[in-house]
Design a protein around this motif. Structure first.
Motif, PDB file in Angstrom:
ATOM      1  N   MET A  77      53.119  30.396  48.404  1.00  0.00           N
ATOM      2  CA  MET A  77      51.678  30.366  48.127  1.00  0.00           C
ATOM      3  C   MET A  77      51.309  31.480  47.147  1.00  0.00           C
ATOM      4  O   MET A  77      50.548  31.262  46.199  1.00  0.00           O
ATOM      5  CB  MET A  77      50.890  30.514  49.426  1.00  0.00           C
ATOM      6  N   ARG A  78      51.845  32.656  47.377  1.00  0.00           N
ATOM      7  CA  ARG A  78      51.555  33.773  46.468  1.00  0.00           C
ATOM      8  C   ARG A  78      52.163  33.542  45.089  1.00  0.00           C
ATOM      9  O   ARG A  78      51.575  33.896  44.069  1.00  0.00           O
ATOM     10  CB  ARG A  78      52.045  35.078  47.071  1.00  0.00           C
ATOM     11  N   LEU A  79      53.359  32.951  45.058  1.00  0.00           N
ATOM     12  CA  LEU A  79      53.999  32.651  43.780  1.00  0.00           C
ATOM     13  C   LEU A  79      53.189  31.621  43.000  1.00  0.00           C
ATOM     14  O   LEU A  79      53.004  31.745  41.786  1.00  0.00           O
ATOM     15  CB  LEU A  79      55.422  32.139  44.023  1.00  0.00           C
ATOM     16  N   THR A  80      52.656  30.630  43.681  1.00  0.00           N
ATOM     17  CA  THR A  80      51.814  29.624  43.034  1.00  0.00           C
ATOM     18  C   THR A  80      50.534  30.254  42.509  1.00  0.00           C
ATOM     19  O   THR A  80      50.093  29.958  41.394  1.00  0.00           O
ATOM     20  CB  THR A  80      51.484  28.503  44.035  1.00  0.00           C
ATOM     21  N   SER A  81      49.945  31.142  43.302  1.00  0.00           N
ATOM     22  CA  SER A  81      48.735  31.840  42.870  1.00  0.00           C
ATOM     23  C   SER A  81      49.020  32.692  41.635  1.00  0.00           C
ATOM     24  O   SER A  81      48.242  32.710  40.683  1.00  0.00           O
ATOM     25  CB  SER A  81      48.212  32.714  44.004  1.00  0.00           C
ATOM     26  N   PHE A  82      50.159  33.381  41.657  1.00  0.00           N
ATOM     27  CA  PHE A  82      50.533  34.213  40.513  1.00  0.00           C
ATOM     28  C   PHE A  82      50.764  33.351  39.276  1.00  0.00           C
ATOM     29  O   PHE A  82      50.372  33.724  38.171  1.00  0.00           O
ATOM     30  CB  PHE A  82      51.788  35.030  40.837  1.00  0.00           C
ATOM     31  N   HIS A  83      51.388  32.196  39.469  1.00  0.00           N
ATOM     32  CA  HIS A  83      51.650  31.307  38.334  1.00  0.00           C
ATOM     33  C   HIS A  83      50.348  30.843  37.700  1.00  0.00           C
ATOM     34  O   HIS A  83      50.226  30.780  36.469  1.00  0.00           O
ATOM     35  CB  HIS A  83      52.481  30.106  38.794  1.00  0.00           C
ATOM     36  N   SER A  84      49.352  30.520  38.521  1.00  0.00           N
ATOM     37  CA  SER A  84      48.066  30.086  37.954  1.00  0.00           C
ATOM     38  C   SER A  84      47.383  31.233  37.205  1.00  0.00           C
ATOM     39  O   SER A  84      46.779  31.023  36.159  1.00  0.00           O
ATOM     40  CB  SER A  84      47.155  29.532  39.044  1.00  0.00           C
ATOM     41  N   GLN A  85      47.501  32.451  37.732  1.00  0.00           N
ATOM     42  CA  GLN A  85      46.939  33.604  37.019  1.00  0.00           C
ATOM     43  C   GLN A  85      47.675  33.834  35.704  1.00  0.00           C
ATOM     44  O   GLN A  85      47.067  34.190  34.687  1.00  0.00           O
ATOM     45  CB  GLN A  85      47.029  34.850  37.893  1.00  0.00           C
ATOM     46  N   PHE A  86      48.984  33.621  35.708  1.00  0.00           N
ATOM     47  CA  PHE A  86      49.784  33.789  34.506  1.00  0.00           C
ATOM     48  C   PHE A  86      49.357  32.771  33.444  1.00  0.00           C
ATOM     49  O   PHE A  86      49.263  33.102  32.255  1.00  0.00           O
ATOM     50  CB  PHE A  86      51.263  33.604  34.857  1.00  0.00           C
ATOM     51  N   ARG A  87      49.068  31.538  33.865  1.00  0.00           N
ATOM     52  CA  ARG A  87      48.576  30.520  32.932  1.00  0.00           C
ATOM     53  C   ARG A  87      47.216  30.909  32.374  1.00  0.00           C
ATOM     54  O   ARG A  87      46.930  30.697  31.188  1.00  0.00           O
ATOM     55  CB  ARG A  87      48.504  29.171  33.620  1.00  0.00           C
ATOM     56  N   ASN A  88      46.357  31.497  33.215  1.00  0.00           N
ATOM     57  CA  ASN A  88      45.046  31.944  32.744  1.00  0.00           C
ATOM     58  C   ASN A  88      45.192  33.030  31.682  1.00  0.00           C
ATOM     59  O   ASN A  88      44.414  33.069  30.717  1.00  0.00           O
ATOM     60  CB  ASN A  88      44.207  32.465  33.908  1.00  0.00           C
ATOM     61  N   VAL A  89      46.166  33.895  31.846  1.00  0.00           N
ATOM     62  CA  VAL A  89      46.410  34.932  30.839  1.00  0.00           C
ATOM     63  C   VAL A  89      46.802  34.287  29.519  1.00  0.00           C
ATOM     64  O   VAL A  89      46.365  34.710  28.446  1.00  0.00           O
ATOM     65  CB  VAL A  89      47.507  35.916  31.325  1.00  0.00           C
ATOM     66  N   GLY A  90      47.619  33.233  29.582  1.00  0.00           N
ATOM     67  CA  GLY A  90      48.014  32.530  28.355  1.00  0.00           C
ATOM     68  C   GLY A  90      46.823  31.914  27.645  1.00  0.00           C
ATOM     69  O   GLY A  90      46.711  31.965  26.416  1.00  0.00           O
ATOM     70  N   VAL A  91      45.903  31.345  28.400  1.00  0.00           N
ATOM     71  CA  VAL A  91      44.690  30.759  27.803  1.00  0.00           C
ATOM     72  C   VAL A  91      43.844  31.866  27.174  1.00  0.00           C
ATOM     73  O   VAL A  91      43.349  31.729  26.040  1.00  0.00           O
ATOM     74  CB  VAL A  91      43.883  29.984  28.872  1.00  0.00           C
ATOM     75  N   ASN A  92      43.696  32.971  27.902  1.00  0.00           N
ATOM     76  CA  ASN A  92      42.926  34.095  27.364  1.00  0.00           C
ATOM     77  C   ASN A  92      43.586  34.679  26.124  1.00  0.00           C
ATOM     78  O   ASN A  92      42.904  35.132  25.201  1.00  0.00           O
ATOM     79  CB  ASN A  92      42.758  35.181  28.422  1.00  0.00           C
ATOM     80  N   TYR A  93      44.905  34.695  26.091  1.00  0.00           N
ATOM     81  CA  TYR A  93      45.659  35.195  24.946  1.00  0.00           C
ATOM     82  C   TYR A  93      45.296  34.394  23.691  1.00  0.00           C
ATOM     83  O   TYR A  93      45.014  34.969  22.637  1.00  0.00           O
ATOM     84  CB  TYR A  93      47.148  35.085  25.254  1.00  0.00           C
TER      85      TYR A  93
END
Length: 148
Positions: A77-93
């Motif tokens: 669950m935490r890994l999935t949450s981290f993955h979604s945050q990582f994708r958000n960083v890519g969009v913000n990038y």
């Protein structure tokens, strides 16, 4: 006569009779060790009724046992949450790069982009480390549990 007919036409009250009722009963005595083993097997089966469990064991019905490791579930669950945050960083990038070239001069935007590239390289190293830790976790904990 009307009173007799009314009594005979009464609606049935209560539960309907079974066509094949289970009328044969058996008794079983266990010592402490056997009872502990029985209860452990019963808990693993996740069945609600002990009689159904015993009947299924006697007549070789398959019993599915599913063990859920709370730590592993929490990890994923935490890994999935981290993955979604990582994708958000890519969009913000991508949005930051567009804004840099839109709002700043070419020279200033390039300087900010250089700083952003350094941070991106650090984030890529962090991502590789996370992947290594995930693979290590799976090899150490998940593969061992499936063999047992």
């Amino acid at each position: 006569m009307n009173e007799n007919n009314k009594r005979q036409v009464r609606k049935p009250i209560g539960r309907p009779f079974k066509t094949d009722p289970a009328i044969f009963r058996y008794s079983l005595s266990l010592n402490e060790e056997e009872n502990a083993k029985f209860l452990a097997l019963f808990d693993q089966s996740n069945m609600d009724v002990k009689a159904h469990f015993i009947k299924s064991r006697i007549f070789d019905k398959t019993i599915k046992t599913i063990q859920i490791d709370k730590g592993t579930v929490d990890f994923y669950m935490r890994l999935t949450s981290f993955h979604s945050q990582f994708r958000n960083v890519g969009v913000n990038y991508n949005q930051i790069i567009k804004l840099l070239y839109k709002n700043f001069s070419q020279k200033k935007a390039s300087a900010y982009l250089f700083k952003l590239e350094k941070q991106t390289a650090e984030m890529a190293m962090l991502c590789r480390k996370i992947i290594e830790l995930t693979e290590e976790f799976e090899a150490k904990y998940l593969k061992n549990h499936s063999k047992k």
